[in-house]
Design a protein around this motif. Structure first.
Motif, mmCIF file in Angstrom:
data_model
loop_
_atom_site.group_PDB
_atom_site.id
_atom_site.type_symbol
_atom_site.label_atom_id
_atom_site.label_comp_id
_atom_site.label_asym_id
_atom_site.label_seq_id
_atom_site.Cartn_x
_atom_site.Cartn_y
_atom_site.Cartn_z
ATOM 1 N N PHE A 400 0.996 -1.146 -0.074
ATOM 2 C CA PHE A 400 -0.040 -0.093 -0.223
ATOM 3 C C PHE A 400 0.897 1.282 0.022
ATOM 4 C CE2 PHE A 400 -2.363 3.212 2.171
ATOM 5 C CZ PHE A 400 -3.781 3.030 1.712
ATOM 6 N N ALA A 401 1.928 1.399 0.669
ATOM 7 C CA ALA A 401 2.927 2.305 1.085
ATOM 8 C C ALA A 401 3.393 2.758 -0.406
ATOM 9 C CB ALA A 401 3.609 2.140 2.251
ATOM 10 N N MET A 402 4.097 1.725 -0.847
ATOM 11 C CA MET A 402 4.976 1.663 -1.936
ATOM 12 C C MET A 402 3.999 2.201 -3.279
ATOM 13 S SD MET A 402 7.878 1.724 -1.071
ATOM 14 C CE MET A 402 8.484 1.900 -2.759
ATOM 15 N N ALA A 403 2.679 2.019 -3.114
ATOM 16 C CA ALA A 403 1.984 2.621 -4.128
ATOM 17 C C ALA A 403 1.518 4.122 -3.971
ATOM 18 C CB ALA A 403 0.685 1.688 -4.521
ATOM 19 N N GLU A 404 1.344 4.414 -2.711
ATOM 20 C CA GLU A 404 0.610 5.570 -2.118
ATOM 21 C C GLU A 404 1.818 6.686 -2.345
ATOM 22 O OE1 GLU A 404 -0.384 7.862 1.787
ATOM 23 O OE2 GLU A 404 -0.008 5.836 1.926
ATOM 24 N N GLY A 405 3.183 6.383 -1.846
ATOM 25 C CA GLY A 405 4.202 7.305 -1.888
ATOM 26 C C GLY A 405 4.537 7.972 -3.546
ATOM 27 N N PRO A 406 4.906 6.877 -4.528
ATOM 28 C CA PRO A 406 5.178 7.568 -5.803
ATOM 29 C C PRO A 406 3.977 8.126 -6.233
ATOM 30 C CG PRO A 406 6.026 5.291 -5.540
ATOM 31 C CD PRO A 406 5.381 5.415 -4.207
ATOM 32 N N LEU A 407 2.674 7.629 -6.100
ATOM 33 C CA LEU A 407 1.435 8.445 -6.592
ATOM 34 C C LEU A 407 1.338 9.689 -6.247
ATOM 35 C CD1 LEU A 407 -1.436 8.296 -8.087
ATOM 36 C CD2 LEU A 407 -2.097 7.259 -6.277
ATOM 37 N N LEU A 408 1.668 9.993 -4.711
ATOM 38 C CA LEU A 408 1.489 11.198 -4.144
ATOM 39 C C LEU A 408 2.571 12.352 -4.738
ATOM 40 C CD1 LEU A 408 0.426 10.719 -0.682
ATOM 41 C CD2 LEU A 408 -1.333 11.037 -2.633
ATOM 42 N N LEU A 409 3.980 11.652 -4.727
ATOM 43 C CA LEU A 409 4.848 12.375 -5.500
ATOM 44 C C LEU A 409 4.540 12.768 -7.004
ATOM 45 C CD1 LEU A 409 8.214 10.558 -4.128
ATOM 46 C CD2 LEU A 409 7.481 12.751 -3.414
ATOM 47 N N ALA A 410 4.129 12.050 -7.441
ATOM 48 C CA ALA A 410 3.933 12.139 -9.032
ATOM 49 C C ALA A 410 2.832 13.558 -9.070
ATOM 50 C CB ALA A 410 3.417 11.115 -9.677
ATOM 51 N N LEU A 411 1.676 13.234 -8.284
ATOM 52 C CA LEU A 411 0.771 14.152 -8.679
ATOM 53 C C LEU A 411 1.081 15.564 -8.153
ATOM 54 C CD1 LEU A 411 -2.504 11.913 -7.179
ATOM 55 C CD2 LEU A 411 -1.825 12.915 -9.584
ATOM 56 N N ILE A 412 1.865 15.749 -7.215
ATOM 57 C CA ILE A 412 2.473 17.093 -6.516
ATOM 58 C C ILE A 412 3.611 17.575 -7.674
ATOM 59 C CG2 ILE A 412 3.977 18.024 -4.784
ATOM 60 C CD1 ILE A 412 2.443 16.051 -2.872
ATOM 61 N N LEU A 413 4.306 16.683 -8.035
ATOM 62 C CA LEU A 413 5.552 17.114 -9.092
ATOM 63 C C LEU A 413 5.000 17.717 -10.215
ATOM 64 C CD1 LEU A 413 8.083 14.425 -8.482
ATOM 65 C CD2 LEU A 413 8.345 17.034 -7.696
ATOM 66 N N ALA A 414 3.744 16.915 -10.902
ATOM 67 C CA ALA A 414 3.053 17.438 -11.923
ATOM 68 C C ALA A 414 2.510 18.839 -12.061
ATOM 69 C CB ALA A 414 1.974 16.424 -12.437
ATOM 70 N N ARG A 415 2.113 19.299 -10.902
ATOM 71 C CA ARG A 415 1.843 20.550 -10.777
ATOM 72 C C ARG A 415 2.713 21.876 -10.113
ATOM 73 N NH1 ARG A 415 -4.155 20.723 -10.319
ATOM 74 N NH2 ARG A 415 -4.012 22.634 -9.193
ATOM 75 N N TRP A 416 3.763 21.286 -9.386
ATOM 76 C CA TRP A 416 4.603 22.233 -8.453
ATOM 77 C C TRP A 416 6.210 21.822 -8.748
ATOM 78 C CZ3 TRP A 416 1.978 26.121 -7.057
ATOM 79 C CH2 TRP A 416 0.479 26.072 -6.799
ATOM 80 N N GLN A 417 6.935 22.903 -8.879
ATOM 81 C CA GLN A 417 8.338 22.945 -8.863
ATOM 82 C C GLN A 417 8.595 23.298 -7.420
ATOM 83 O OE1 GLN A 417 10.128 25.069 -12.125
ATOM 84 N NE2 GLN A 417 12.280 24.603 -11.243
ATOM 85 N N LEU A 418 9.764 22.381 -6.952
ATOM 86 C CA LEU A 418 10.204 22.550 -5.585
ATOM 87 C C LEU A 418 11.568 23.152 -5.350
ATOM 88 C CD1 LEU A 418 8.948 18.881 -4.597
ATOM 89 C CD2 LEU A 418 7.426 20.882 -4.723
ATOM 90 N N ALA A 419 11.663 24.066 -4.316
ATOM 91 C CA ALA A 419 13.090 24.444 -4.258
ATOM 92 C C ALA A 419 13.066 24.342 -2.444
ATOM 93 C CB ALA A 419 13.201 25.758 -4.699
ATOM 94 N N PRO A 420 14.221 24.356 -2.050
ATOM 95 C CA PRO A 420 14.425 24.563 -0.478
ATOM 96 C C PRO A 420 14.251 25.836 -0.076
ATOM 97 C CG PRO A 420 16.627 24.102 -1.580
ATOM 98 C CD PRO A 420 15.699 23.963 -2.763
ATOM 99 N N GLU A 421 13.896 26.047 1.189
ATOM 100 C CA GLU A 421 13.772 27.447 1.705
ATOM 101 C C GLU A 421 14.471 27.461 2.997
ATOM 102 O OE1 GLU A 421 12.488 31.271 1.297
ATOM 103 O OE2 GLU A 421 12.364 29.949 -0.065
ATOM 104 N N GLY A 422 15.253 28.233 3.538
ATOM 105 C CA GLY A 422 15.571 28.281 4.797
ATOM 106 C C GLY A 422 16.807 27.389 5.061
ATOM 107 N N PRO A 423 17.209 27.196 6.461
ATOM 108 C CA PRO A 423 18.080 26.271 6.807
ATOM 109 C C PRO A 423 17.772 24.625 6.545
ATOM 110 C CG PRO A 423 17.044 27.179 8.656
ATOM 111 C CD PRO A 423 16.653 27.676 7.590
ATOM 112 N N PRO A 424 18.826 24.000 6.393
ATOM 113 C CA PRO A 424 18.465 22.543 6.300
ATOM 114 C C PRO A 424 17.728 21.805 7.480
ATOM 115 C CG PRO A 424 20.596 22.988 5.757
ATOM 116 C CD PRO A 424 20.017 24.152 6.219
#
Length: 453
Positions: A400-424
Motif C-alpha cells: 500500500f505504502a509503495m503505491a501511495e508514496g510514488p503516486l502522491l509524489l507524481a501528482l504533486i510534481l506534475a503541478r509544482w516545482q520545488l526548491a528548498p527554503e531556509g536552513p536544512p
C-alpha cells in the motif's frame, strides 16, 4: 549535496547524559561509531540493550526465530494509551490471530480497489498547495491522513470526524515522546505510567472518535449498506482457524494503528522525499517528466511507469526511515557475536543505522535514487534495508505504502516545482522521523510542460 542527518554524539558520555539525550531525541543520542559497528552493548542499572547491525543477527531476530524475540513492552508503554492491544504491540498467539484476520485485506489484488481513493486524495493534496513558502510536513500529513480516511472509511479529510481525528492526532504526536519513563525503569504494573496529561487526553479523544466510526460501520454492515472499503473488509474478515472476527472494541485498536502506521509513517516519508527532490534539481526534473506522463493517463496500471519516482521514494525511506528503531526482547539465553546475552535483554534493530551503515552501503549518506537500478544494491538491501521491518512482522501495508508514496509524489510534481527554503531541516525521532523545525519548501507552478494549474 548530502542530505542532513543529526550530528551524532561523542562516543563516550555519562549514563545520565545519554538517557537525557535518548529521551529528547533518539537519533542525535547515538554515538558515531554505531554507523560502522556490527553490534554495541548498552548497560543501565535495570537492563542491558544490544544494538544489532550484523545482518546475520538481524535475520535471526526478525526472520528466523521471531517467536523467541517478541516485541518489547518497554516501547509499547508509550503507545498503549492510543493503540491498546493493536497488532503493532501484541505478541504470541494474540498477534498471530490478529494478523490472520488483517493480512487478507492488504493482499496484492486488494491494492487496485484502493487506487481511486488514493488518486482522489493525491489530486486534492496537489490542488490545496499554493505558490510561495510551504511547510511541507504539515501538507504531507494532511495528504496521508486523507488517503487513510478515504481508503479505510470512504470519507475525505474534510469530513467532520476525520478532521477531528487528524487534529487530535497532531496534538498526540507533539506531546508523546518515543519513549516514556517505563522504557528505562522497570515499573510495576500497578504504578501509573506518568504519561503527559495532554497525551492521555488526546489518545482518549481519538479513540472515542474512532469508536464512533467503527460502530457506525458495524451498523451499516449489518444493514447491508456498507461500502467495500478496508474497514468493511477487515470488520467482515474472520480468522480461518477459529471463524471469529474482530468485535467493535478490538477494531478500535486496529483502526488506531492503521491510522498511526498509514498516516504518520507515510507523511514522514513523503515529506522527506519532497525535500530530497527540492535539493536535487536533476532528480526532480526526471521525476517530474514521469509525473507529467502519468497524470495524462492516471490509471492503476500506469503506476509501473513511475520507476524513477519509486526509486526516489525508496531512497527517501533509506535515508529517513519513518520508524528508526525496533525493539525486541530475549526470552531465553542467547549468544550474539561471541557474547552471552541473558533473558530480558533489549535487542534493538535500527533501520536508521542499517540504512546508513558504512560497511553495507556505498556512499551511505548520499542521495542516489539510481542505486536501486544497480545490481550491487540487491546485496545492500538484503543486508541493510528494513523500512517496513522483515519476517512475519513485516508491515502488512508495505505494498500500500509503495503505491501511495510514488503516486502522491507524481501528482504533486506534475503541478509544482520545488526548491528548498531556509536552513536544512534536522531529523529527529518523535513517533516517526520528522524535522525538528519542519521542512520549508518554495513552490512555483510548473507551467504548461508540467500540467500546472
Amino acid at each position: 549535496m548530502k542530505p542532513p542527518k543529526p550530528a551524532p554524539r561523542a562516543d563516550r558520555v555519562s549514563l545520565w547524559r545519554y538517557l537525557q539525550l535518548f529521551r529528547a531525541d533518539i537519533l542525535s543520542a547515538q554515538p558515531a561509531r554505531l554507523y560502522r559497528a556490527w553490534m554495541a552493548e548498552f548497560r543501565t542499572p535495570f537492563f542491558r540493550s544490544y544494538l544489532c547491525n550484523d545482518p546475520a543477527l538481524v535475520r535471526r531476530v526478525l526472520t528466523e526465530r521471531p517467536d523467541t524475540f517478541p516485541k518489547s513492552d518497554r516501547i509499547g508503554e508509550g503507545l498503549r494509551p492510543l493503540l491498546g492491544q493493536s497488532v503493532f504491540l501484541t505478541n504470541g498467539a494474540l498477534w498471530k490471530r490478529q494478523r490472520r484476520i488483517i493480512d487478507p485485506a492488504f493482499e496484492g489484488g486488494r491494492l487496485r480497489d484502493t487506487f481511486a481513493a488514493m488518486l482522489a486524495a493525491g489530486q486534492a493534496a496537489a490542488a490545496r498547495l499554493t505558490p510561495g513558502t510551504v511547510e511541507i510536513e504539515a501538507e504531507a500529513s494532511h495528504a496521508a491522513a486523507d488517503v487513510i480516511f478515504r481508503t479505510l472509511f470512504s470519507i475525505p479529510i474534510d469530513h467532520a470526524v476525520a478532521q477531528a481525528v487528524f487534529a487530535r492526532f497532531r496534538d498526540y504526536q507533539r506531546t508523546q515522546p518515543i519513549l516514556n519513563l517505563a522504557a528505562f525503569v522497570p515499573l510495576p504494573r500497578w504504578m501509573p505510567r506518568l504519561h503527559r496529561r495532554r497525551t492521555l487526553t488526546a489518545a482518549r479523544e481519538i479513540r472515542a472518535l474512532i469508536a464512533g466510526l467503527t460502530a457506525e460501520r458495524a451498523a451499516a454492515i449489518a444493514a447491508g449498506t456498507a461500502p467495500d472499503d478496508l474497514a468493511t473488509k477487515i470488520m467482515t474478515a474472520t480468522d480461518p482457524e477459529t471463524g471469529e472476527g474482530f468485535d467493535t472494541a478490538e477494531m478500535v485498536d486496529q483502526v488506531a494503528i492503521f491510522f498511526l502506521a498509514g498516516h504518520e509513517t507515510s507523511a514522514s516519508a513523503l515529506a522527506w522525499a519532497l525535500y530530497l527532490l527540492a535539493t536535487h534539481p536533476q532528480a526532480q526534473a526526471r521525476a517530474a517528466a514521469e509525473a507529467a506522463a502519468f497524470v495524462a493517463e492516471p490509471a492503476f496500471g500506469n503506476l509501473r511507469r513511475l520507476g524513477f519516482t519509486r526509486d526516489v521514494f525508496r531512497e527517501a525511506l533509506r535515508l529517513y526511515p519513518p520508524v528508526p528503531m525496533m525493539v525486541r526482547e530475549t526470552v531465553q539465553p542467547e549468544r550474539f557475536r561471541d557474547r552471552e546475552v541473558a533473558p530480558g535483554a533489549q535487542v534493538v534493530i535500527s533501520p536508521w543505522h542499517l540504512h546508513r551503515h558504512e560497511r553495507i552501503w556505498d556512499d551511505p549518506d548520499g542521495f542516489d535514487p539510481d542505486r536501486w537500478s544497480r545490481e550491487a544494491t540487491r546485496a545492500c538491501a538484503r543486508d541493510g534495508y528494513l523500512p517496513f521491518s522483515a519476517g512475519p512482522r513485516v508491515c502488512p501495508g508495505a505494498g500500500f505504502a509503495m503505491a501511495e508514496g510514488p503516486l502522491l509524489l507524481a501528482l504533486i510534481l506534475a503541478r509544482w516545482q520545488l526548491a528548498p527554503e531556509g536552513p536544512p531541516p534536522v531529523p529527529v525521532a518523535h513517533l516517526t522521523v520528522r524535522a525538528r523545525d519542519g521542512i520549508r519548501l518554495r513552490l512555483t507552478p510548473r507551467g504548461q510542460g508540467g500540467a500546472a494549474p
